[in-house]
Every structure is written in structure tokens, then in C-alpha cells.
Design a protein around this motif. Structure first.
Motif, PDB file in Angstrom:
ATOM      1  N   ALA A   1       0.828  -1.209   0.000  1.00  0.00           N
ATOM      2  CA  ALA A   1       0.000   0.000   0.000  1.00  0.00           C
ATOM      3  C   ALA A   1       0.859   1.254   0.000  1.00  0.00           C
ATOM      4  CB  ALA A   1      -0.918   0.002   1.222  1.00  0.00           C
ATOM      5  N   MET A   2       2.003   1.185   0.671  1.00  0.00           N
ATOM      6  CA  MET A   2       2.891   2.342   0.683  1.00  0.00           C
ATOM      7  C   MET A   2       3.420   2.633  -0.715  1.00  0.00           C
ATOM      8  SD  MET A   2       6.307   2.935   2.918  1.00  0.00           S
ATOM      9  CE  MET A   2       7.323   4.374   2.564  1.00  0.00           C
ATOM     10  N   GLY A   3       3.788   1.574  -1.463  1.00  0.00           N
ATOM     11  CA  GLY A   3       4.244   1.751  -2.836  1.00  0.00           C
ATOM     12  C   GLY A   3       3.168   2.361  -3.717  1.00  0.00           C
ATOM     13  N   VAL A   4       1.930   1.893  -3.538  1.00  0.00           N
ATOM     14  CA  VAL A   4       0.805   2.451  -4.295  1.00  0.00           C
ATOM     15  C   VAL A   4       0.631   3.938  -3.969  1.00  0.00           C
ATOM     16  CG1 VAL A   4      -1.683   2.349  -4.656  1.00  0.00           C
ATOM     17  CG2 VAL A   4      -0.371   0.229  -4.466  1.00  0.00           C
ATOM     18  N   THR A   5       0.703   4.262  -2.690  1.00  0.00           N
ATOM     19  CA  THR A   5       0.540   5.652  -2.258  1.00  0.00           C
ATOM     20  C   THR A   5       1.582   6.557  -2.889  1.00  0.00           C
ATOM     21  OG1 THR A   5      -0.385   4.928  -0.134  1.00  0.00           O
ATOM     22  CG2 THR A   5       0.451   7.177  -0.251  1.00  0.00           C
ATOM     23  N   LEU A   6       2.833   6.087  -2.941  1.00  0.00           N
ATOM     24  CA  LEU A   6       3.901   6.887  -3.555  1.00  0.00           C
ATOM     25  C   LEU A   6       3.630   7.115  -5.040  1.00  0.00           C
ATOM     26  CD1 LEU A   6       7.049   5.274  -1.873  1.00  0.00           C
ATOM     27  CD2 LEU A   6       6.037   7.501  -1.372  1.00  0.00           C
ATOM     28  N   ALA A   7       3.094   6.096  -5.715  1.00  0.00           N
ATOM     29  CA  ALA A   7       2.808   6.227  -7.143  1.00  0.00           C
ATOM     30  C   ALA A   7       1.670   7.192  -7.413  1.00  0.00           C
ATOM     31  CB  ALA A   7       2.470   4.856  -7.728  1.00  0.00           C
ATOM     32  N   LEU A   8       0.709   7.264  -6.471  1.00  0.00           N
ATOM     33  CA  LEU A   8      -0.464   8.114  -6.671  1.00  0.00           C
ATOM     34  C   LEU A   8      -0.213   9.564  -6.268  1.00  0.00           C
ATOM     35  CD1 LEU A   8      -3.264   5.693  -5.425  1.00  0.00           C
ATOM     36  CD2 LEU A   8      -2.611   6.207  -7.774  1.00  0.00           C
ATOM     37  N   ARG A   9       0.972   9.834  -5.687  1.00  0.00           N
ATOM     38  CA  ARG A   9       1.320  11.208  -5.330  1.00  0.00           C
ATOM     39  C   ARG A   9       2.603  11.592  -6.046  1.00  0.00           C
ATOM     40  NH1 ARG A   9       0.292  10.291   1.011  1.00  0.00           N
ATOM     41  NH2 ARG A   9      -1.973  10.272   0.977  1.00  0.00           N
ATOM     42  N   PRO A  10       2.514  11.917  -7.328  1.00  0.00           N
ATOM     43  CA  PRO A  10       3.711  12.220  -8.120  1.00  0.00           C
ATOM     44  C   PRO A  10       4.427  13.464  -7.613  1.00  0.00           C
ATOM     45  CG  PRO A  10       1.719  12.824  -9.328  1.00  0.00           C
ATOM     46  CD  PRO A  10       1.272  12.078  -8.105  1.00  0.00           C
ATOM     47  N   LEU A  11       5.706  13.537  -7.968  1.00  0.00           N
ATOM     48  CA  LEU A  11       6.541  14.655  -7.549  1.00  0.00           C
ATOM     49  C   LEU A  11       6.173  15.897  -8.349  1.00  0.00           C
ATOM     50  CD1 LEU A  11       8.922  14.985  -5.563  1.00  0.00           C
ATOM     51  CD2 LEU A  11      10.456  14.656  -7.502  1.00  0.00           C
ATOM     52  N   LYS A  12       5.559  16.860  -7.683  1.00  0.00           N
ATOM     53  CA  LYS A  12       5.119  18.083  -8.361  1.00  0.00           C
ATOM     54  C   LYS A  12       5.899  19.310  -7.904  1.00  0.00           C
ATOM     55  CE  LYS A  12       0.329  16.609  -9.216  1.00  0.00           C
ATOM     56  NZ  LYS A  12      -1.110  16.902  -8.943  1.00  0.00           N
ATOM     57  N   ARG A  13       6.113  19.415  -6.616  1.00  0.00           N
ATOM     58  CA  ARG A  13       6.730  20.630  -6.092  1.00  0.00           C
ATOM     59  C   ARG A  13       7.741  20.263  -5.013  1.00  0.00           C
ATOM     60  NH1 ARG A  13       3.376  25.735  -3.468  1.00  0.00           N
ATOM     61  NH2 ARG A  13       5.133  27.182  -3.313  1.00  0.00           N
ATOM     62  N   VAL A  14       9.020  20.351  -5.338  1.00  0.00           N
ATOM     63  CA  VAL A  14      10.076  20.001  -4.385  1.00  0.00           C
ATOM     64  C   VAL A  14      10.342  21.194  -3.488  1.00  0.00           C
ATOM     65  CG1 VAL A  14      12.470  19.281  -4.114  1.00  0.00           C
ATOM     66  CG2 VAL A  14      11.105  18.402  -6.024  1.00  0.00           C
ATOM     67  N   PRO A  15      10.234  21.026  -2.170  1.00  0.00           N
ATOM     68  CA  PRO A  15      10.425  22.161  -1.267  1.00  0.00           C
ATOM     69  C   PRO A  15      11.889  22.559  -1.139  1.00  0.00           C
ATOM     70  CG  PRO A  15      10.047  20.154  -0.017  1.00  0.00           C
ATOM     71  CD  PRO A  15       9.849  19.797  -1.461  1.00  0.00           C
ATOM     72  N   ALA A  16      12.117  23.848  -0.984  1.00  0.00           N
ATOM     73  CA  ALA A  16      13.490  24.324  -0.764  1.00  0.00           C
ATOM     74  C   ALA A  16      14.054  23.769   0.537  1.00  0.00           C
ATOM     75  CB  ALA A  16      13.498  25.858  -0.737  1.00  0.00           C
ATOM     76  N   GLU A  17      13.189  23.454   1.488  1.00  0.00           N
ATOM     77  CA  GLU A  17      13.613  22.953   2.806  1.00  0.00           C
ATOM     78  C   GLU A  17      14.064  21.505   2.768  1.00  0.00           C
ATOM     79  OE1 GLU A  17      10.622  26.224   3.155  1.00  0.00           O
ATOM     80  OE2 GLU A  17      10.680  24.306   2.092  1.00  0.00           O
ATOM     81  N   ILE A  18      13.952  20.858   1.596  1.00  0.00           N
ATOM     82  CA  ILE A  18      14.259  19.432   1.511  1.00  0.00           C
ATOM     83  C   ILE A  18      15.700  19.141   1.896  1.00  0.00           C
ATOM     84  CG2 ILE A  18      15.058  19.249  -0.898  1.00  0.00           C
ATOM     85  CD1 ILE A  18      12.403  16.983   0.634  1.00  0.00           C
ATOM     86  N   TYR A  19      16.596  20.114   1.688  1.00  0.00           N
ATOM     87  CA  TYR A  19      18.018  19.871   1.933  1.00  0.00           C
ATOM     88  C   TYR A  19      18.329  19.681   3.408  1.00  0.00           C
ATOM     89  CZ  TYR A  19      18.768  24.696   3.569  1.00  0.00           C
ATOM     90  OH  TYR A  19      18.722  25.877   4.272  1.00  0.00           O
ATOM     91  N   TYR A  20      17.456  20.159   4.300  1.00  0.00           N
ATOM     92  CA  TYR A  20      17.706  19.860   5.717  1.00  0.00           C
ATOM     93  C   TYR A  20      16.645  18.938   6.321  1.00  0.00           C
ATOM     94  CZ  TYR A  20      14.494  23.830   6.785  1.00  0.00           C
ATOM     95  OH  TYR A  20      13.423  24.698   6.865  1.00  0.00           O
ATOM     96  N   ILE A  21      15.461  18.844   5.724  1.00  0.00           N
ATOM     97  CA  ILE A  21      14.429  17.964   6.282  1.00  0.00           C
ATOM     98  C   ILE A  21      14.810  16.491   6.095  1.00  0.00           C
ATOM     99  CG2 ILE A  21      12.040  17.175   6.097  1.00  0.00           C
ATOM    100  CD1 ILE A  21      11.218  19.995   5.415  1.00  0.00           C
ATOM    101  N   VAL A  22      15.216  16.108   4.886  1.00  0.00           N
ATOM    102  CA  VAL A  22      15.547  14.707   4.625  1.00  0.00           C
ATOM    103  C   VAL A  22      16.766  14.252   5.432  1.00  0.00           C
ATOM    104  CG1 VAL A  22      16.329  13.069   2.851  1.00  0.00           C
ATOM    105  CG2 VAL A  22      14.389  14.578   2.395  1.00  0.00           C
ATOM    106  N   PRO A  23      17.873  15.008   5.482  1.00  0.00           N
ATOM    107  CA  PRO A  23      18.978  14.592   6.357  1.00  0.00           C
ATOM    108  C   PRO A  23      18.571  14.530   7.832  1.00  0.00           C
ATOM    109  CG  PRO A  23      19.753  16.221   4.786  1.00  0.00           C
ATOM    110  CD  PRO A  23      18.254  16.176   4.658  1.00  0.00           C
TER     111      PRO A  23
END
Length: 322
Positions: free
Chosen positions: A211-233
Motif C-alpha cells: 500500500a505504501m508503494g501504491v501511495t507513492l505512485a499516486l502522489r507524483p513529484l510536483k513541487r520540491v520544497p526548498a527545505e528538503i536539503y535539511y528535512i531529509v537529512p
């Protein structure tokens, strides 16, 4: 390292299969509704009940472990929140969703399956405690922070009642509480009921990962946040590091408990972060992007964390007594 990769292949393979199935069949998001209902209200509660009901009572009352783990998680939450407010000058609501992106891991869907697979049955209790108490805290903190941001329109009394009901009636909390009662009162579980619980519990991990894989497929990458560089690490590296440092500094915990907490802290951002953003109409697309990116990157970081755990790089106590 090959052993770790072999362990993770079926785990992430199920996510990939779910992703591919969603892409190929072109199903709408609504098609996932009943599977999520089964996972949240039947399969995972059965797994948590099974884990808790077979655990000695003294292990279920380790308040020191719960407090240390939750404190470590909210240190990361506070760090990401302050980064959003101070560095990016984001409003309270957006900074709150970002903070959940850095501290709210996919512990419900991914945690039990991976921890039991990697660490064995001894990981069952810490996993159940972390899932219950961290989720309970997130259910409390999210509406409280949004009320502070001015996005919550309910009165304080009604808001408090809603929070209490959401925590007390959540299937994960109820199932763990039922397991606790069985242990505390030494209530025998009838054989047919135990068989039903076992059947549901076996379905929890594969269904949740698919179900997690399905969820990722149904929410395509549209808007990458500028904050991603510190949130993901923060989510994939800082969170497990802080959890380890806090638990190992406190000391007195079984090494498997510490390993379980570190492994769960290393999981990618939970899908519930998107739900929080959607509920309060803030940072929705960027929350979705954070979930997707952190999940992809976690293939590498979880491999490194498992290698560190299995190689003995992380002693159970930083300051051993005597």
C-alpha cells in the motif's frame, strides 16, 4: 553488507511492486481506501496485540524508555521547526508540517516488518511501545501547534476532547491496551481467536508495504520544497543519531531495544505528514514530495544504519556504570 542487502530486498521490493502495480493499472487513489482500512483497523492492530500480549509485564512498563525515545524525537522536531522559522522565515503552520517531515517516521507501515525481520522477535516490545506512544504524541502536537498558528477553529475544550478521543480510540492504541490487559490480568486467549490474530498479523507487513508503494505512485513529484536539503537529512540521519545518543546516554536498556529505536528513527517521512498538511491546507504538495524523496533516499541510509547496528559500532551504553 550482502546479508543486509538480501534482507532489505524483499522489504523494499514490496514497495516497488506496489508502486509498479499502481502505475500499470492506473487505479485512482480511492481504490486504495479499503486496503488502508484493512491495514489500520485489522492487520496492524492484530500484530501489535500479538506482540504486546506475549510480553512480560515489566517490559511493557518501561516509562524511562518511552520518555527517552519521545524526547529524542521531539528534539529533532524542534530543530526542524526552528530551521523553518528562523532560516526560511516560514509561518508557524508550514514550519510545523516541515517539523513533522523531519521527525514523524513511517513507523506504523514500515516499522514492525523491518524491525522484526532485521532484529528478530526481541524487537517486538520496543517497536509496539514506540509506535503507540510516538503516534499518540503526534496526534496531540499536530492540532495543538495548528491551534497556536491560528488554523484551528474549534474551542479549546472541544479541541482537547477531540485530541483525547483520537488518541484513546486509535486502533493501534486500543490493540496495545488490549494486549496489556491480557498480560496484566493473565487472561487466556481462546485458540480460535489467537489463530485469527495470527492470520491478520501475518498480512500486516506485506499489505502495508504494498500500500505504501501504491501511495507513492499516486502522489507524483510536483513541487520540491526548498527545505528538503535539511528535512531529509534530519529525518534519515539526525533522527536516528539523536535517538541513539539519548538512549545510550540514559543507559540500562537492552541493546535490541536501542537498535529497534534507532532503526525506526531511520525510517522515511510518514504518509501521515501529507494528511496533516491536507487537513490544515498547508504545505501539501511539498509534504508529498518530502515523503517520496525521503523514501527513495532511505534505501541507502537504512542500509548504512543496519550495517552500523549489525557491526557493533553502536554500544548500548555511552557511559557504562562501574
Amino acid at each position: 553488507m550482502l546479508e543486509i542487502l538480501a534482507l532489505l530486498l524483499p522489504f523494499f521490493g514490496l514497495i516497488l511492486i506496489g508502486y509498479g502495480a499502481a502505475r500499470i493499472t492506473g487505479q485512482q487513489a480511492e481504490a486504495l481506501g479499503w486496503m488502508n482500512t484493512f491495514i489500520i483497523y485489522a492487520a496492524l492492530p492484530a500484530l501489535f496485540f500479538k506482540l504486546v500480549s506475549k510480553t512480560p509485564l515489566h517490559d511493557l512498563t518501561r516509562i524511562d524508555f518511552i520518555l527517552a525515545d519521545v524526547a529524542a524525537t521531539y528534539l529533532v522536531f524542534a530543530a526542524v521547526y526552528l530551521a523553518g522559522r528562523i532560516i526560511r522565515r516560514n509561518p508557524v503552520a508550514e514550519s510545523t508540517v516541515q517539523a513533522f517531515g523531519g521527525a514523524y517516521g513511517n513507523i506504523g507501515y514500515m516499522g514492525p516488518g523491518l524491525a522484526l525481520l532485521a532484529l528478530g522477535e526481541r524487537a517486538a516490545v520496543p517497536v509496539a511501545l514506540i509506535v503507540c506512544f510516538e503516534n499518540a504524541m503526534h496526534f496531540i502536537v499536530a492540532p495543538a501547534m495548528m491551534a497556536f498558528a491560528g488554523g484551528e477553529k474549534r474551542s479549546p475544550g472541544r479541541l482537547a476532547f477531540t485530541i483525547l478521543a483520537k488518541v484513546a480510540l486509535h486502533p493501534f492504541i486500543l490493540s496495545c491496551a488490549a494486549g496489556f490487559v491480557v498480560v496484566a490480568l493473565a487472561v487466556p486467549v481462546p485458540a480460535p481467536a489467537e489463530q485469527l490474530v495470527n492470520t491478520l498479523a501475518q498480512a500486516a507487513a506485506p499489505c502495508a508495504l504494498f500500500a505504501m508503494g501504491v501511495t507513492l505512485a499516486l502522489r507524483p513529484l510536483k513541487r520540491v520544497p526548498a527545505e528538503i536539503y535539511y528535512i531529509v537529512p534530519a529525518k534519515l540521519l539526525l533522527h536516528p543519531a539523536i535517538v541513539y545518543l539519548v538512549l545510550a546516554s540514559v543507559g540500562g536498556f537492552d541493546p535490541v531495544w536501542i537498535q529497534s529505536a534507532v532503526l525506526l528513527a531511520a525510517l522515511p517521512t510518514a504518509a501521515n505528514v501529507f494528511v496533516i498538511g491536507q487537513q490544515y491546507h498547508t504545505w501539501q504538495e511539498r509534504a508529498s514530495a518530502t515523503i517520496l524523496i525521503s523514501t527513495v533516499v532511505s534505501v541507502g541510509t537504512i542500509t548504512l544504519v543496519l550495517y552500523a547496528l549489525r557491526s557493533g559500532f553502536l554500544p548500548a551504553e555511552l557511559f557504562p556504570q562501574g
